[in-house]
Scaffold this motif. Structure first.
Motif, mmCIF file in Angstrom:
data_model
loop_
_atom_site.group_PDB
_atom_site.id
_atom_site.type_symbol
_atom_site.label_atom_id
_atom_site.label_comp_id
_atom_site.label_asym_id
_atom_site.label_seq_id
_atom_site.Cartn_x
_atom_site.Cartn_y
_atom_site.Cartn_z
ATOM 1 N N LEU A 80 16.342 -21.470 -11.650
ATOM 2 C CA LEU A 80 15.671 -20.184 -11.834
ATOM 3 C C LEU A 80 14.372 -20.340 -12.620
ATOM 4 N N ARG A 81 14.375 -21.194 -13.649
ATOM 5 C CA ARG A 81 13.131 -21.430 -14.393
ATOM 6 C C ARG A 81 12.052 -21.997 -13.484
ATOM 7 N N LEU A 82 12.440 -22.953 -12.658
ATOM 8 C CA LEU A 82 11.480 -23.573 -11.754
ATOM 9 C C LEU A 82 10.940 -22.564 -10.746
ATOM 10 N N ALA A 83 11.824 -21.742 -10.181
ATOM 11 C CA ALA A 83 11.398 -20.750 -9.190
ATOM 12 C C ALA A 83 10.442 -19.733 -9.807
ATOM 13 N N VAL A 84 10.747 -19.271 -11.011
ATOM 14 C CA VAL A 84 9.883 -18.294 -11.680
ATOM 15 C C VAL A 84 8.527 -18.915 -11.994
ATOM 16 N N HIS A 85 8.535 -20.139 -12.487
ATOM 17 C CA HIS A 85 7.272 -20.810 -12.844
ATOM 18 C C HIS A 85 6.384 -20.990 -11.615
ATOM 19 N N ILE A 86 6.938 -21.518 -10.536
ATOM 20 C CA ILE A 86 6.137 -21.744 -9.330
ATOM 21 C C ILE A 86 5.717 -20.419 -8.712
ATOM 22 N N GLY A 87 6.607 -19.425 -8.757
ATOM 23 C CA GLY A 87 6.264 -18.109 -8.216
ATOM 24 C C GLY A 87 5.093 -17.485 -8.941
#
Length: 263
Positions: A80-87
């Motif tokens: 989730l951290r990765l998805a939010v950051h890239i998003g």
């Protein structure tokens, strides 16, 4: 794996694969709306989250509860951290140059197979330590606790490295150094990729202290290879090395494992 695994594990495999397909289908629809296939980068972490959630639900009553919860939390926090950051980073941005180059002259079927099918298959295979670990009996051992520590190191490297790079990019161009070589970026050219590698080695170790969890070593091995030698570091640096300042940075900074910078 082996016959020592609960039969429920084998029954869960089609469902975890279906979870990957479902995330990919939604991602493909979002990519068509957004007009760029780079949306798949946001979904990368979510693919693992989907697998972890389905495996967690289906392993209830079969695996050790402490290990199940640990694996679920480790994957969800990372994914989730990765998805939010890239998003957040991709808002307002166009197609990623990597995809423009890679997908040139490919038909729609080829794009679906290479961008979505390949990444979905990789996520499902790499997540083997999670899928197997959810069904393992026996309490958490020392190796599992070591895995949690390695995962934490990886998450810190990834999150801090991303934050430092964001601050660098936010500087006005006339005040921005020609290359980001401060903080963790002074010790490794890819603290986020190194962090990713540690995260998946740590997740593997959580299950590796109970047989046959150790047999899933191919999962983190594939992830580390992709990050250090495949589509991660190698592809990015092929583009960045065209800049003289980056070539100098490469000459004095470790390519992957953090090391003191060379003079």
């Amino acid at each position: 794996m082996t016959s020592s695994l609960d039969p429920a594990f084998w029954s869960a495999l089609p469902w975890t694969a279906l979870a990957v397909v479902a995330v990919l289908a939604v991602t493909y629809g979002a990519a068509k709306v957004a007009g760029k296939h780079a949306v798949i980068d946001v979904a990368w972490g979510l693919l693992f989250c989907a697998v972890a959630v389905v495996a967690f639900v289906l392993s209830a009553g079969h695996g050790d509860d402490a290990r199940r919860w640990v694996l679920l939390v480790l994957v969800l926090v990372w994914g989730l951290r990765l998805a939010v950051h890239i998003g957040r980073r991709s808002i307002g941005a166009g197609e990623d140059p990597r995809y423009e180059e890679f997908l040139r002259d490919r038909g729609e079927l080829g794009i679906v197979a290479v961008v979505y099918g390949l990444q979905g298959a990789l996520a499902w295979v790499i997540s083997a330590p999670v899928q197997v670990g959810m069904f393992l009996d026996g309490p958490l051992g020392l190796l599992a606790y070591a895995g949690i520590a390695v995962w934490l190191v990886g998450l810190v490297f990834e999150a801090v490295g991303d934050a430092q790079l964001e601050r660098y990019k936010a500087l006005p161009k006339d005040r921005r150094p020609p290359v980001m070589d401060r903080g963790l970026w002074g010790w490794t050219r890819h603290p986020n990729y190194f962090g990713d590698a540690c995260v998946w080695v740590g997740i593997f170790l959580v299950g590796a202290d109970r047989w046959p969890g150790a047999l899933t070593v191919f999962g983190p091995a594939i992830m580390v290879y992709l990050l250090a030698f495949g589509s991660g570091k190698k592809v990015l640096e092929r583009r960045m090395a065209k800049r003289p300042a980056y070539r100098d940075y490469m000459a004095r900074t470790s390519g992957f494992v953090p090391l003191p910078p060379r003079r």
